[in-house]
Design an enzyme around this catalytic site. Structure first.
Site, PDB file in Angstrom:
ATOM      1  N   HIS A 213       0.837  -1.201   0.000  1.00 42.19           N
ATOM      2  CA  HIS A 213       0.000   0.000   0.000  1.00 42.19           C
ATOM      3  C   HIS A 213       0.873   1.252   0.000  1.00 42.19           C
ATOM      4  O   HIS A 213       1.926   1.300   0.644  1.00 42.19           O
ATOM      5  CB  HIS A 213      -0.922   0.004   1.221  1.00 42.19           C
ATOM      6  CG  HIS A 213      -2.110   0.897   1.060  1.00 42.19           C
ATOM      7  ND1 HIS A 213      -2.035   2.267   1.223  1.00 42.19           N
ATOM      8  CD2 HIS A 213      -3.393   0.615   0.723  1.00 42.19           C
ATOM      9  CE1 HIS A 213      -3.238   2.783   1.010  1.00 42.19           C
ATOM     10  NE2 HIS A 213      -4.071   1.813   0.697  1.00 42.19           N
ATOM     11  N   HIS A 214       0.426   2.259  -0.743  1.00 38.29           N
ATOM     12  CA  HIS A 214       1.216   3.488  -0.875  1.00 38.29           C
ATOM     13  C   HIS A 214       1.352   4.219   0.461  1.00 38.29           C
ATOM     14  O   HIS A 214       2.248   5.053   0.620  1.00 38.29           O
ATOM     15  CB  HIS A 214       0.552   4.409  -1.902  1.00 38.29           C
ATOM     16  CG  HIS A 214       1.529   5.249  -2.667  1.00 38.29           C
ATOM     17  ND1 HIS A 214       2.700   5.727  -2.122  1.00 38.29           N
ATOM     18  CD2 HIS A 214       1.517   5.706  -3.948  1.00 38.29           C
ATOM     19  CE1 HIS A 214       3.350   6.448  -3.017  1.00 38.29           C
ATOM     20  NE2 HIS A 214       2.662   6.441  -4.130  1.00 38.29           N
ATOM     21  N   SER A 215       0.493   3.937   1.426  1.00 37.08           N
ATOM     22  CA  SER A 215       0.628   4.571   2.740  1.00 37.08           C
ATOM     23  C   SER A 215       1.847   4.042   3.493  1.00 37.08           C
ATOM     24  O   SER A 215       2.287   4.654   4.469  1.00 37.08           O
ATOM     25  CB  SER A 215      -0.627   4.330   3.583  1.00 37.08           C
ATOM     26  OG  SER A 215      -0.847   2.952   3.780  1.00 37.08           O
TER      27      SER A 215
END
Length: 495
Positions: free
Chosen positions: A137-139
């Site tokens: 996930h980009h987070s």
């Protein structure tokens, strides 16, 4: 039990942006030589290296009553075999079969109740090769920190380093509401203290503070002006579904450096010029008139400091770069892109985006969600084009050399195409991620990209040959003049 860590505003924005059809994970397709390692050996290897990746053993925990941004906290139910998966391609194990598999993997959202990553060991690739498909996930990471993580998982020597002690077991104690309330209160108390500290430093250096404030206001103004100038409507900006296609294109890094030397600018400018040429061809095939049409690319820029390499989380701001699809000539496209990007770098657009991002840390979750949706609004850009420099030496996984590294970006809402580029060991690879329905002709766009790259490289080689010919003629001319002088001198001596 480690103390919960609150997500940064930028990291949280990627959570707010995620929708049913807009998955906010990124990753890569890594192709290796030789037979695949045993699944259990791979699991043991990843567990060994996870001592340096604590975030990969943590999951999201919501704050009480929705107060502020979520936290990262140890997952007491962490199961490495849920995250490391094993599959195989049927014969003949073609690249097309691999692309279809990767498209299906990236069509599925990550489970937010678990650590936000997956890795797929893919056997049966033609030529006696195997692949590793990563999805995070980009987070958790941005592109640059993702490259740093690769240096942890992979070795620069064919002989793998000896296994270290495995990561310590996670504390089975679960994060409770009181723990989160305590961290929320502590964060609220730290905020005015940080603001007061900043104010005190400003009073101590008034002239520097005035200059920074002026630059920040100018930067915010430039971001606001860009917001008032929307990107054009194109077939790229339509409603998308959850399903994905992916293709990739390979180029030589030396060719891009040649174009840069001959026409100026940077390697990233060459990337944008190549993408511009491909999109121009693709749009015209779709029946779109490109005269006077300039698309806008969201170009992430890393602001990660030297002391932050190896850390997770996002340290990026975004600039909106031009894609002059109206320009038929490759040299003209290169000139427009390099001049515009040079102007953007001299402007304060990136600074303004950074100021806005820093202010978001003090915003309530509802305003943060609104700011996130604005940042990825279709009004502002037509597609993402991200270029990440990778290692220029071979990397190895359990003694197997990595042959190719294809990056995979993400599709924000109403964006049917994203282009991710990564350099590795002398090559550049473009990963084209498209919506399954809207980008039914993604392979044709890949052909257009190959043709656009060849146009730029051919123009650069022609200019280089011309320059060498002129230099040779000048040397030849100087040689003829010198010969005439020597002939006259000999004649004078004989007389």
């Amino acid at each position: 039990m480690t103390t919960p860590v609150r997500l940064s505003p930028i990291d949280a924005s990627f959570l707010h942006q995620e929708r049913r059809a807009s998955h906010m994970h990124i990753g890569g397709v890594l192709i290796f030589e030789g037979p695949a390692p045993d699944y259990e050996d791979l699991v043991a290897h990843i567990l060994d290296r996870m001592r340096s990746l604590p975030r990969y053993r943590q999951r999201l925990v919501a704050p009480p009553l929705g107060l502020g941004r979520p936290f990262w906290a140890d997952d007491p139910d962490f199961n490495i075999r849920y995250h490391v998966r094993h599959t195989a391609l049927p014969p003949p194990g073609s690249e097309e079969q691999l692309r279809l598999l990767v498209g299906r993997i990236f069509s599925q959202r990550l489970d937010r109740s678990r650590p936000l990553w997956e890795a797929w060991l893919v056997e049966g690739l033609a030529g006696g090769r195997f692949a590793l498909v990563s999805k995070t996930h980009h987070s958790v990471i941005d592109g640059v920190s993702g490259v740093d993580i690769a240096t942890v998982l992979f070795d620069s020597d064919p002989l793998p380093a000896r296994p270290r002690r495995p990561a310590p077991p996670l504390d089975p104690k679960r994060i409770g509401p009181l723990d989160l309330v305590g961290e929320t209160v502590a964060g609220a108390l730290r905020t005015p203290i940080e603001l007061a500290g900043g104010a005190l430093r400003s009073l101590q250096r008034p002239s520097e503070s005035v200059r920074r404030l002026r630059d920040a206001l100018e930067g915010v103004g430039e971001v606001a002006w860009a917001t008032l100038n929307p990107a054009p409507d194109t077939p790229l900006n339509v409603r998308i579904g959850p399903h994905r296609r992916i293709v990739w294109v390979e180029a030589t890094l030396d060719d891009f450096r040649l174009v840069k030397r001959q026409f100026g600018g940077t390697v990233n400018d060459v990337v944008l010029a190549a993408v511009s040429g491909a999109l121009g061809r693709w749009l015209r095939r779709r029946g779109v008139a490109t005269e006077g049409l300039e698309l806008r690319a969201l170009v992430p820029v890393s602001v990660r400091g030297e002391d932050e390499h190896g850390t997770l989380g996002n340290r990026i701001v975004a600039m909106r770069g031009p894609l002059p699809v109206y320009a038929w000539e490759p040299v003209e496209r290169m000139r427009v892109v390099s001049e515009a990007m040079a102007h953007l770098k001299q402007s304060k657009q990136a600074l303004g985006a950074g100021v806005i991002a820093s202010l978001e840390r003090f915003a309530p979750p509802t305003l943060l969600a609104l700011a996130s949706r604005l940042n990825f609004s279709t009004r502002l850009f037509n597609l993402i084009v991200t270029n990440v420099p990778g290692p220029q030496v071979p990397l190895y996984l359990l003694g197997r050399e990595m042959l190719a590294c294809i990056p995979v970006a993400f599709l924000p809402e109403n964006h049917a195409l994203a282009v991710a580029v990564m350099s590795y060991n002398g090559h550049l690879r473009f990963g084209l991620l498209g919506d399954w329905d809207a980008m039914f002709d993604l392979e044709l766009l890949a052909d257009d990209l190959e043709a656009s790259i060849e146009e730029l490289v051919s123009a650069a080689r022609a200019r280089e040959r011309s320059a060498r010919a002129r230099a040779g003629a000048e040397r030849g001319g100087n040689g003829a003049v010198s010969m005439r002088h020597r002939t006259r001198a000999r004649s004078a001596r004989s007389r």
